[in-house]
Structure formats: C-alpha cells, structure tokens
Design a protein around this motif. Structure first.
Motif, PDB file in Angstrom:
ATOM      1  N   ASN A   1       0.689  -1.312   0.073  1.00  0.00           N
ATOM      2  CA  ASN A   1      -0.033   0.073   0.105  1.00  0.00           C
ATOM      3  C   ASN A   1       0.887   1.364   0.042  1.00  0.00           C
ATOM      4  O   ASN A   1       0.617   2.170  -0.772  1.00  0.00           O
ATOM      5  CB  ASN A   1      -0.992  -0.037   1.250  1.00  0.00           C
ATOM      6  CG  ASN A   1      -1.908   1.102   1.269  1.00  0.00           C
ATOM      7  OD1 ASN A   1      -2.211   1.686   0.045  1.00  0.00           O
ATOM      8  ND2 ASN A   1      -2.478   1.366   2.306  1.00  0.00           N
ATOM      9  N   PRO A   2       1.843   1.456   0.923  1.00  0.00           N
ATOM     10  CA  PRO A   2       2.705   2.589   0.907  1.00  0.00           C
ATOM     11  C   PRO A   2       3.531   2.862  -0.103  1.00  0.00           C
ATOM     12  O   PRO A   2       3.456   4.147  -0.743  1.00  0.00           O
ATOM     13  CB  PRO A   2       3.426   2.723   2.278  1.00  0.00           C
ATOM     14  CG  PRO A   2       3.529   1.164   2.752  1.00  0.00           C
ATOM     15  CD  PRO A   2       2.246   0.652   2.181  1.00  0.00           C
ATOM     16  N   VAL A   3       3.954   1.717  -0.816  1.00  0.00           N
ATOM     17  CA  VAL A   3       4.607   1.855  -2.186  1.00  0.00           C
ATOM     18  C   VAL A   3       3.883   2.320  -3.211  1.00  0.00           C
ATOM     19  O   VAL A   3       4.206   3.446  -4.134  1.00  0.00           O
ATOM     20  CB  VAL A   3       5.319   0.468  -2.593  1.00  0.00           C
ATOM     21  CG1 VAL A   3       6.098   0.347  -3.839  1.00  0.00           C
ATOM     22  CG2 VAL A   3       6.105   0.142  -1.382  1.00  0.00           C
ATOM     23  N   SER A   4       2.734   1.763  -3.443  1.00  0.00           N
ATOM     24  CA  SER A   4       1.722   2.347  -4.678  1.00  0.00           C
ATOM     25  C   SER A   4       1.445   3.869  -4.298  1.00  0.00           C
ATOM     26  O   SER A   4       1.353   4.507  -5.393  1.00  0.00           O
ATOM     27  CB  SER A   4       0.806   1.307  -4.738  1.00  0.00           C
ATOM     28  OG  SER A   4      -0.135   1.368  -3.554  1.00  0.00           O
ATOM     29  N   ILE A   5       0.973   4.143  -3.118  1.00  0.00           N
ATOM     30  CA  ILE A   5       0.584   5.453  -3.137  1.00  0.00           C
ATOM     31  C   ILE A   5       1.610   6.392  -3.132  1.00  0.00           C
ATOM     32  O   ILE A   5       1.565   7.530  -3.613  1.00  0.00           O
ATOM     33  CB  ILE A   5      -0.109   5.369  -1.595  1.00  0.00           C
ATOM     34  CG1 ILE A   5      -1.417   4.672  -1.738  1.00  0.00           C
ATOM     35  CG2 ILE A   5      -0.479   7.089  -1.206  1.00  0.00           C
ATOM     36  CD1 ILE A   5      -2.225   4.659  -0.179  1.00  0.00           C
ATOM     37  N   GLY A   6       2.766   6.092  -2.556  1.00  0.00           N
ATOM     38  CA  GLY A   6       4.050   7.163  -2.464  1.00  0.00           C
ATOM     39  C   GLY A   6       4.488   7.314  -3.814  1.00  0.00           C
ATOM     40  O   GLY A   6       4.451   8.506  -4.323  1.00  0.00           O
ATOM     41  N   LEU A   7       4.576   6.288  -4.803  1.00  0.00           N
ATOM     42  CA  LEU A   7       5.249   6.264  -5.988  1.00  0.00           C
ATOM     43  C   LEU A   7       4.285   7.189  -7.116  1.00  0.00           C
ATOM     44  O   LEU A   7       4.401   7.733  -7.713  1.00  0.00           O
ATOM     45  CB  LEU A   7       5.482   5.016  -6.520  1.00  0.00           C
ATOM     46  CG  LEU A   7       6.685   4.272  -6.029  1.00  0.00           C
ATOM     47  CD1 LEU A   7       6.858   2.848  -6.806  1.00  0.00           C
ATOM     48  CD2 LEU A   7       7.898   4.996  -6.309  1.00  0.00           C
ATOM     49  N   LEU A   8       3.195   6.825  -6.947  1.00  0.00           N
ATOM     50  CA  LEU A   8       2.070   7.253  -7.991  1.00  0.00           C
ATOM     51  C   LEU A   8       1.493   8.435  -7.372  1.00  0.00           C
ATOM     52  O   LEU A   8       0.607   9.188  -8.270  1.00  0.00           O
ATOM     53  CB  LEU A   8       0.924   6.314  -8.058  1.00  0.00           C
ATOM     54  CG  LEU A   8       1.422   4.846  -8.628  1.00  0.00           C
ATOM     55  CD1 LEU A   8       0.166   3.938  -8.755  1.00  0.00           C
ATOM     56  CD2 LEU A   8       2.286   5.062  -9.887  1.00  0.00           C
ATOM     57  N   THR A   9       1.875   9.170  -6.456  1.00  0.00           N
ATOM     58  CA  THR A   9       1.244  10.660  -6.208  1.00  0.00           C
ATOM     59  C   THR A   9       2.484  11.404  -6.082  1.00  0.00           C
ATOM     60  O   THR A   9       2.839  12.194  -6.864  1.00  0.00           O
ATOM     61  CB  THR A   9       0.632  10.367  -4.656  1.00  0.00           C
ATOM     62  OG1 THR A   9       1.253   9.868  -3.877  1.00  0.00           O
ATOM     63  CG2 THR A   9      -0.652   9.813  -4.968  1.00  0.00           C
ATOM     64  N   VAL A  10       3.244  11.333  -5.122  1.00  0.00           N
ATOM     65  CA  VAL A  10       4.306  12.503  -4.656  1.00  0.00           C
ATOM     66  C   VAL A  10       5.310  12.374  -5.762  1.00  0.00           C
ATOM     67  O   VAL A  10       5.761  13.630  -6.388  1.00  0.00           O
ATOM     68  CB  VAL A  10       4.856  12.233  -3.311  1.00  0.00           C
ATOM     69  CG1 VAL A  10       6.149  13.197  -3.172  1.00  0.00           C
ATOM     70  CG2 VAL A  10       4.056  12.382  -2.141  1.00  0.00           C
ATOM     71  N   PHE A  11       5.878  11.304  -6.098  1.00  0.00           N
ATOM     72  CA  PHE A  11       6.961  11.328  -7.207  1.00  0.00           C
ATOM     73  C   PHE A  11       6.304  11.497  -8.633  1.00  0.00           C
ATOM     74  O   PHE A  11       7.212  12.109  -9.311  1.00  0.00           O
ATOM     75  CB  PHE A  11       7.471   9.657  -7.284  1.00  0.00           C
ATOM     76  CG  PHE A  11       8.443   9.644  -6.015  1.00  0.00           C
ATOM     77  CD1 PHE A  11       9.749   9.846  -6.093  1.00  0.00           C
ATOM     78  CD2 PHE A  11       7.947   9.023  -4.631  1.00  0.00           C
ATOM     79  CE1 PHE A  11      10.771   9.757  -5.044  1.00  0.00           C
ATOM     80  CE2 PHE A  11       9.157   8.957  -3.642  1.00  0.00           C
ATOM     81  CZ  PHE A  11      10.365   9.027  -3.985  1.00  0.00           C
ATOM     82  N   VAL A  12       5.171  11.403  -8.715  1.00  0.00           N
ATOM     83  CA  VAL A  12       4.656  11.571  -9.904  1.00  0.00           C
ATOM     84  C   VAL A  12       4.762  13.385 -10.167  1.00  0.00           C
ATOM     85  O   VAL A  12       4.983  13.775 -11.135  1.00  0.00           O
ATOM     86  CB  VAL A  12       3.316  11.029 -10.592  1.00  0.00           C
ATOM     87  CG1 VAL A  12       2.655  11.952 -11.483  1.00  0.00           C
ATOM     88  CG2 VAL A  12       3.510   9.683 -10.420  1.00  0.00           C
ATOM     89  N   TYR A  13       4.173  13.874  -9.096  1.00  0.00           N
ATOM     90  CA  TYR A  13       4.189  15.300  -8.995  1.00  0.00           C
ATOM     91  C   TYR A  13       5.435  15.968  -9.234  1.00  0.00           C
ATOM     92  O   TYR A  13       5.771  17.145  -9.696  1.00  0.00           O
ATOM     93  CB  TYR A  13       3.486  15.666  -7.796  1.00  0.00           C
ATOM     94  CG  TYR A  13       2.153  15.245  -7.538  1.00  0.00           C
ATOM     95  CD1 TYR A  13       1.274  14.692  -8.605  1.00  0.00           C
ATOM     96  CD2 TYR A  13       1.465  15.403  -6.445  1.00  0.00           C
ATOM     97  CE1 TYR A  13      -0.056  14.259  -8.406  1.00  0.00           C
ATOM     98  CE2 TYR A  13      -0.023  14.610  -6.154  1.00  0.00           C
ATOM     99  CZ  TYR A  13      -0.433  13.884  -7.081  1.00  0.00           C
ATOM    100  OH  TYR A  13      -1.797  13.709  -6.996  1.00  0.00           O
ATOM    101  N   LEU A  14       6.556  15.460  -8.352  1.00  0.00           N
ATOM    102  CA  LEU A  14       7.746  15.907  -8.417  1.00  0.00           C
ATOM    103  C   LEU A  14       8.923  15.724  -9.841  1.00  0.00           C
ATOM    104  O   LEU A  14       9.509  16.586  -9.946  1.00  0.00           O
ATOM    105  CB  LEU A  14       8.556  15.425  -7.363  1.00  0.00           C
ATOM    106  CG  LEU A  14       8.128  15.696  -5.882  1.00  0.00           C
ATOM    107  CD1 LEU A  14       8.730  14.992  -4.857  1.00  0.00           C
ATOM    108  CD2 LEU A  14       8.081  17.094  -5.425  1.00  0.00           C
TER     109      LEU A  14
END
Length: 681
Positions: free
Chosen positions: A108-121
């Motif tokens: 869960n934290p891997v998918s949420i973190g990669l596909l939100t914060v890292f996409v925006y950055l």
C-alpha cells in the motif's frame, strides 16, 4: 535495457492480473466486486503500460520507472486486498488470506507514494529540477520505507482486528505502530509540498510545459473528486463497492493524462481532452448509479439482486436518459473549460449569425472584436485593416483599450505584428485584407484551440473585412475628393485673381488711357492699342493654359497619345510615349489616364531624380492599360509612407472601377501601372 525492463514489469503486472481473473471467477458473475477487480486490473495495467512506453521512447525520463514499479505495486495491493477479503470472509484462519492481507499492507505505501508524490515531483521531464523537489522526494522516500517497515513488523493486520500476519516477529507492538505513524507523517509532509510545488510550476510555466502541467493537475483533481466517496466509505456499507467503482474510473485519468502529455508530440487539444473527460466521467457515474440503484438496491429489497428483469430495467433507464444526461454533461464540461465565455463552436456560430444579419458596417467590426475577445478570454482583441502598404487597427475590444501602432504589410510577406500574443492574416482571393489579433497575459498563453479559432474566424472574415475596407476607402476617398476639390477651387481662384484678373484690370486701365490720349496724341494712342493687342493675346494664352489644367483641349481633340506627347515635350526629363492599339475612349477614362501619367512624370522628376521616363499605353481585351516607369532612385513601398500624388492616382482609378499597381525598390526605379475595364464605365 530500460525498454526490456519496462516491458518485463508490464509482464509481471499482467501475471498478477491474470491471477486475479482466475480467482475472480469465484465472485459469482457480474457484480460490483467483479467490477472493482476489473477496474483495479485496468488501472494497474494502465500505469505499467504508460511506464513501459515512456521507458521505450524516453529512456532518461524517471517517470517511466515510477509508473512501471507503481503499476506492479498497485496491482499487488488491489488484487491481494480483494483476495484477502474474499478468503478471510470464508475462513477467518485462512493462511493464504492472511498472507494476502499482509502483502496488501506492505504494498500500500509503495503504490500510494510512487503514484502521487513522485509523479508530481518528476513530471514531465522525469528529473528533480530544483532543490525543493529533491528534498520533498527524500522525505517521501523515507516515509515509504518507514511505512513498509512498520507494515512488515505489524503485530496485527490493519483491517482485520486481532488477526495476526503469518510472520509476526516477537517485538513490542509500539515499534511497528510508531514506524507506521512516522511513515504516514513523512508522506503527508512530502505530499503537501509536492502539490504546492506543482501548482507554483503551473503558474510560472508557459507553452508546452504549461499544457502538460494543466492536464496533470486536471486529471489529479478529477480523480480526487471521484475517489473521495471511496476514501470515506465505511467498510461494511452497501454503497462502498459502488464508490470504489466511481473512484476507479477517476483514477484511470492520471496515467492517461501523463501518457498523453509526455508521449504525444504536440499535445492533444487540451480543452477537448478535459471536456471529453468530464463527459465520460459523468456518464460513467450516471450508469454506475443507475446500476447500483436498480440492480443492487432494488434487488436487495426484493431479494433478487441477480434478476435479469432488473438488469433490463436498468438498461432501459440508461437508454432513455442517456441523451439528456450527455447534453447536460457537455454543457457542464463547456462551462468548466471555458467558464462564462462561449465554446469555439459557439463563437463561430455567433460570428456567422452576425455576418448574415442586417448589421451596418459601423457595427460589424466592433461586434467581431467583441466576439473574438470574449471567445478567447483575451485582454485585448483587435481587427486590422490594410490601407496601402500598412495594416492599421480599425477596431479594438474592450472599448477604450490602447490600440497598437500601424505596421507594414504586403501580400507576399509573413505577418509580423509586435505586442500581440497571436495574430492571423485575413485574405480573400490571395489578397491580404487585414488581420485578427489577440493579446493575453504571460500566465495565460494562447492555446492550440484558440489558435485554431482565430484561423477559422480569419477564413470567414474575408468578405467582412473587404466590405469594411471598401467602406473606409470610400469614406476616405470622398474626404480626399472634397479636399482636393476645395484645394483645386482655391488654386483656380488664386490663379485667376493673380493672373488673368490682374491682366484684365491692366487692360481696362490702358483702354481708358488710350481713350484719353486719342485726341491729344494719336501716335501714342496707336502705340497703346498695339500694347493692348499683345497683352490681350497674353491674357488669352494664360486663360487657355488655365483651362488646360482642368481638361486639356488637345486631349479632347486628338486623344491620349497626342496629349501625352505634347506634355512629354514640355517635361524637364526625357519622356518616351509608346502606344499600342490605343484609340478613343470615354472622356472620364482618357482624363483619368492622362492625369495619372502626368502625376507619375511629376513624381519622377521631383522626387525620384530620374533621367528618363517611359509611358506605355496598351489596349487590352475590354480595357485600357497604362504604365509609367522611371530609372530613378526608387524607394521601399513598405517602409515609406505614400504621398498624396499616389493616393490621388488610386482614387481616380477606383472612382471609375480601375485598378492600381506599383512596384519599386531602392536603386531600381519605380513603376506604376493601372488598368481600366471599359465595359464597366
């Protein structure tokens, strides 16, 4: 290497999805649970496929890796979550169910973190291009690692009460819960700045990058709105699955938007993408709501949730209400994209109605400028008309706004207007008639849709500008003709007063003197009479010269070639007259050509410093053509303002339906030509 790895991760996602399809056979046919699983598969595959495509075409773009690994993590999370829920509901002690739930908490934290914060950055170039973005990425990475570690060490599965994971280490429970809490805190501490950075970049970006950021912000916002009900839905509520379905449709927007923004050379029409997205989302939500209300809701009440009759009723409701809902969705999408201003189609439609309506020429250009400005949300919209060798702003919107300065223009040169955001030429039958221009702020650049709108309006505006220019030319020529007539009247008055009148007064005085001396001194009287004869002849010649300036008697008696040759002999430069098949023509035609040629000879001698001039008269099919060419110093027609002489020639020719043409260049002399269609006279 990046391409192989990307498609390998797609294969991994596909394998997980295939497993979900096999397991999903136990869900009992079409249902909301099966639809949730199908959407989870679609979302995961979408991320993986977009990631593989980015790695194949843009190997250096880090977003490819984020999407590829994020797709695997999302597939793992979604599928294991559904499997765990199904397995543990059947057997609370199922080892496979506990393993699936444990893997869900880890992924869960891997998918949420990669596909939100890292996409925006990382979006759109796939690099951390500022210190603030790198810092936010580090905070997010720490949060993901802490949350994963806490999930691995958790003493009980998060969603299943006291149920323990298959591998529970013997450590104090406070440690994994603390790690989970810190991971969430770090994630939120990275998510908020990443969104702020994204919004700040959008406000500062221009051109293609702005369009890319706009489409990501739009997709993220739409997905958040559609996913919000699922985030707050209670675990056991009957509408929770339906909320997941709606959120799943919204979540598909993000990979689609990123793929379009990065992979497509020259973005799709962004406004079109947004409008269609809104329409599809609303229709999807409507169909889902009907399905839930009729099939699930009514089926639950009557105890026949799988009844085919209810499915048919739902299909009938959707079929009957589809068109009204689609029209409403389209209207809402237009308002979201364009706000209070009209859509490009509405702008074109309104413009066509204005052109077809009975509006005066004084009203057409202001209305056209208003339609153009309001349709593009511009700060300033201008309608340009061509006069001679320059373009002048004939109308501007809003009223009272500062207008641009006139600029040079010709049929063959590209359009160049400073201090405007975008301008398009308006042509009719290859002739440059004018231009349309808009000015917008740097924070709101001209979009491809607005550029196409200006181009489409320019295609329709040709006849309007031609008519408007004809009206303006007519007004200006009338004013010039009135002014010229006044000047000519004053000139004649001066010439008569200073010349012939003074001579006649002197003759009258001498006649009286001759009468007085006739008896006293006959010889002196005879001498005075002889002087009177000479002076009377001189006065008569002056009156004839004055009359020739109005209409030469030689032109009336013998025609154009002879009249021009007579003037050529009096000119201060060498003038050659050539005539081919020229006969007699109506008086106004001969007078127009005669005075145009005299004006050209005078310009060549006075301004061009020419040594020779050649006049060519030629009878053409249905008309008379003339040309006056000199070997003078020439000039630049675009950079030099035309004098009154050339304008007088244009006015004379256009007054009887003729056309005027001039060619000049520095050091290459000047050539003026005109043609008069005799049939129109």
């Amino acid at each position: 290497m990046a391409r192989v790895a990307g498609w390998g991760l797609v294969a991994v996602t596909g394998g997980i999805s295939a497993f979900a399809i096999v397991v999903g056979a136990g869900y009992g046919g079409p249902s909301l649970t099966a639809l949730v699983v199908a959407l989870a598969i679609a979302i995961s595959l979408a991320y993986s496929l977009i990631g593989a495509l980015i790695l194949s075409r843009r190997p250096g773009n880090g977003l490819g890796w984020v999407f590829a690994f994020g797709g695997v993590a999302a597939a793992t999370f979604s599928i294991t979550q559904e499997y765990a829920a199904d397995a543990l509901s059947a057997d609370a002690g199922s080892v496979s169910g506990r393993v699936a739930a444990w893997v869900t908490d880890i992924s869960n934290p891997v998918s949420i973190g990669l596909l939100t914060v890292f996409v925006y950055l990382l979006f759109p170039k796939g690099r951390f291009e500022s210190t603030s973005r790198r810092r936010a990425a580090v905070v997010a990475a720490v949060g993901i690692v802490l949350a994963m570690t806490g999930a691995i060490l958790e003493p009980t599965l998060q969603e299943y009460g006291d149920l323990s994971p298959p591998f529970a280490p013997a450590i104090p429970a406070a440690i994994p819960w603390t790690l989970l809490g810190l991971g969430i805190a770090f994630y939120v501490g990275a998510l908020v700045p990443s969104i702020a950075i994204l919004v700040r970049r959008l406000r500062r970006a221009t051109g293609r990058e702005r369009d890319q950021l706009r489409i990501l912000v739009w997709a993220t916002g739409a997905a958040t709105v559609m996913l919000a009900p699922a985030l707050v839905a209670p675990a056991g509520a009957s509408w929770t699955r339906a909320a997941y379905v709606v959120g799943g449709f919204g979540f598909l927007l993000v990979p689609t938007a990123v793929g379009v923004a990065i992979l497509r050379h020259g973005l799709l029409d962004l406004d079109l993408v947004i409008r269609r997205t809104v329409v599809v989302a609303i229709l999807g939500a409507f169909i889902t709501a009907v399905y839930v209300a009729v099939v699930v809701g009514a089926g639950t009440l009557v105890g026949r949730s799988g009844n085919a009759v209810l499915s048919a009723v739902a299909a009938a409701v959707v079929a009957l209400a589809f068109q009204p809902v689609r029209r409403g969705a389209q209207h809402l999408a237009n308002r979201l994209v364009y706000g209070k201003r009209a859509t490009p189609y509405e702008v074109l439609h309104e413009f066509a109605e204005r052109v077809a309506g009975s509006y005066g020429t004084d009203d057409v250009l202001p209305r056209m400028a208003a339609i153009l400005g309001e349709g593009t949300a511009a700060e300033r919209a201008q309608i340009w008309l061509r006069f001679g060798a320059e373009l002048r702003p004939a109308e501007a919107w809003p009223s009272g706004v500062r207008r641009s300065r006139p600029v040079g223009a010709s049929d063959g040169d590209p359009l160049a207007i400073p201090d405007v955001s975008h301008a398009v030429p308006v042509r009719h039958e290859g002739e440059l008639l004018g231009a349309l221009s808009i000015t917008k702020t740097t924070s709101d650049p001209v979009t491809p849709t607005e550029e196409k709108l200006l181009s489409d309006l320019a295609h329709q505006a040709g006849l309007v500008l031609r008519n408007a220019r004809l009206v303006e030319d007519l007004r200006a020529s009338r004013q010039r003709l009135v002014t010229a007539q006044d000047e000519e009247r004053r000139r004649l008055e001066r010439n008569i007063h200073d010349g012939a009148q003074q001579q006649l007064v002197a003759l009258q005085v001498k006649q009286r003197l001759a009468e007085q001396v006739a008896e006293r001194d006959p010889a002196k009287a005879i001498e005075l009479l002889r002087q009177l004869q000479v002076e009377t002849g001189q006065a008569l010649q002056d009156l004839r010269d004055l009359a020739r300036g109005i209409y030469p008697p030689l032109l009336a008696d013998q025609g154009l070639p002879e009249a021009l040759e007579a003037q050529a002999r009096k000119a201060t430069v060498l003038v050659e007259v050539r005539s081919e098949g020229v006969g007699r023509y109506p008086q106004e035609v001969e007078a127009t050509v005669y005075f145009c040629c005299l004006e050209a000879i005078q310009n060549a001698a006075k301004y061009a410093e020419a040594s020779s001039v050649r006049i060519t008269l030629e009878a053409t099919d249905g008309g008379l053509r003339f040309e006056v060419a000199d070997d003078g110093r020439g000039f630049d027609p675009i950079a030099t303002r035309w004098g009154a002489g050339l304008q007088n020639m244009i006015d004379r020719l256009e007054a009887i339906g003729g056309s005027f043409h001039m060619a000049a260049a520095p050091g290459e002399g000047t050539r003026v030509a005109g043609r008069i269609p005799i049939a129109t006279v």
